[in-house]
Design an enzyme around this catalytic site. Structure first.
Site, short mmCIF file in Angstrom:
data_model
loop_
_atom_site.label_atom_id
_atom_site.label_comp_id
_atom_site.label_asym_id
_atom_site.label_seq_id
_atom_site.Cartn_x
_atom_site.Cartn_y
_atom_site.Cartn_z
N ASP A 71 0.81 -1.24 -0.12
CA ASP A 71 0.06 -0.10 -0.10
C ASP A 71 0.77 1.43 0.03
OD1 ASP A 71 0.96 -0.46 2.53
OD2 ASP A 71 -1.19 -0.83 3.67
N ASN A 140 -7.25 -2.11 14.19
CA ASN A 140 -8.79 -2.44 13.75
C ASN A 140 -8.90 -3.68 12.96
OD1 ASN A 140 -7.86 -1.36 11.36
ND2 ASN A 140 -9.11 0.41 11.13
N HIS A 142 -7.01 -4.13 10.04
CA HIS A 142 -6.78 -3.95 8.57
C HIS A 142 -5.39 -4.57 8.33
CE1 HIS A 142 -4.54 0.01 9.76
NE2 HIS A 142 -3.62 -0.76 9.30
N GLU A 147 -9.64 -1.58 5.33
CA GLU A 147 -10.38 -1.32 6.60
C GLU A 147 -11.45 -2.17 6.78
OE1 GLU A 147 -8.66 0.57 8.50
OE2 GLU A 147 -8.14 2.63 7.82
C1 GLP Z 1 -0.16 0.35 8.35
C2 GLP Z 1 0.03 -0.32 6.98
C3 GLP Z 1 -0.25 -1.60 7.23
C4 GLP Z 1 0.43 -2.09 8.70
C5 GLP Z 1 -0.02 -1.65 9.92
C6 GLP Z 1 0.38 -1.79 11.40
O1 GLP Z 1 -1.61 1.02 8.51
N1 GLP Z 1 -0.72 -0.03 6.12
O2 GLP Z 1 0.38 -2.44 6.30
O3 GLP Z 1 0.31 -3.62 8.86
O4 GLP Z 1 -0.01 -0.22 9.74
O5 GLP Z 1 1.44 -1.00 11.49
P1 GLP Z 1 2.36 -1.16 12.92
O6 GLP Z 1 3.42 -2.31 12.69
O7 GLP Z 1 3.12 0.08 12.88
O8 GLP Z 1 1.46 -1.60 14.13
#
Ligand code: GLP
Length: 245
Positions: A71, A140, A142, A147
């Protein structure tokens, strides 16, 4: 190496990073031109660090590896320091011998985002599909930027980010209000087409969502619960993230 919905709980964050690196390096050794799906996020910073270390130690070349990132924020300029592309360059790509032409990334700096997303799906298909997809998870539920409410057949597209996700990403931008409203992400359907999937989660803040993903109902309210429909998934957790399972 077959995971078949394995739950792997390790002691510490560092152990998760090391295990993930082992899975990565073993996969590349088995298939030097492997097609990988890669995530960003804080969880993966120590993981990329361990992968870089292990590649050096074991003299594993990534020259033929192809990567597709999950993404990107929509509306950021290509070189923006807050972009996921910058994160990947800094934490990983600049430190290994991957060929630039083998790095595929959604460009959030385009007008025609529909074409950008369709072309990305096409590139994944042309590469023969994702062999091994690594994932993090949002609080959440995702995956990528899919989402809650995203359908399990969804494909690469532009999405609106939730308040919770913008808050999770606030530190990079200064505040949640400065986090872009939209992002481009591969879909849940795209992720489910991968041959193997490894989801890594660490820390107490992920324990509740991990419980819901692993023990709760499979529902589009919890995007990562879709992974339980996949036949070759490994949930790689530290004790904190697994504390409610
Ligand atoms: C972001 C990314 C995800 C990732 C998530 C968790 O929003 N788009 O791909 O898995 O956050 O991030 P973190 O590892 O910082 O908790």
């Amino acid at each position: 190496m077959t995971f078949t919905n394995k739950l792997l709980v390790l002691n510490k964050r560092r152990d998760v990073a090391k295990k993930c690196a082992e899975i990565f390096v073993e996969a590349v050794k088995n298939k030097p031109d492997i097609v990988l799906g890669l995530p960003t996020g804080k969880t993966f910073v120590p993981i990329y660090h361990e992968i870089v270390k292990l590649c050096k130690k074991e003299k594993v070349s990534l020259a033929k590896v192809r990567t597709f990132n999950l993404d990107e924020f929509f509306g950021l300029k290509s070189g923006d320091k807050k972009s996921f592309r910058h994160y990947m360059d800094k934490n990983f790509f600049d430190k290994v011998d991957i060929a630039r032409k083998n790095i595929f990334f959604l460009n959030g700096d385009v007008g025609d985002f529909k074409k950008e997303c369709d072309d990305y799906e096409q590139e994944i298909r042309k590469a023969g599909g994702i062999d091994l997809q690594f994932l993090g998870i949002g609080v959440n539920g995702h995956i990528g930027f899919n989402e809650p409410g995203s359908v399990f057949t969804s494909r690469t597209r532009r999405v609106e980010l939730t308040k919770s996700t913008r808050e999770e990403n606030a530190s990079e931008f200064g505040s949640a209000a400065k986090v872009p409203q939209f992002a481009l992400t591969v879909g849940i359907g795209t992720v489910l087409k991968s041959r193997k999937i490894v989801l890594a989660a660490t820390g107490k803040t992920k324990s509740q969502i991990i419980e819901e993903v692993v023990c709760g109902k499979i529902s589009k309210k919890i995007p990562a619960s879709a992974l339980r429909k996949h036949k070759d998934v490994c949930f790689l957790l530290d004790k904190d993230a697994a504390s409610r399972v």
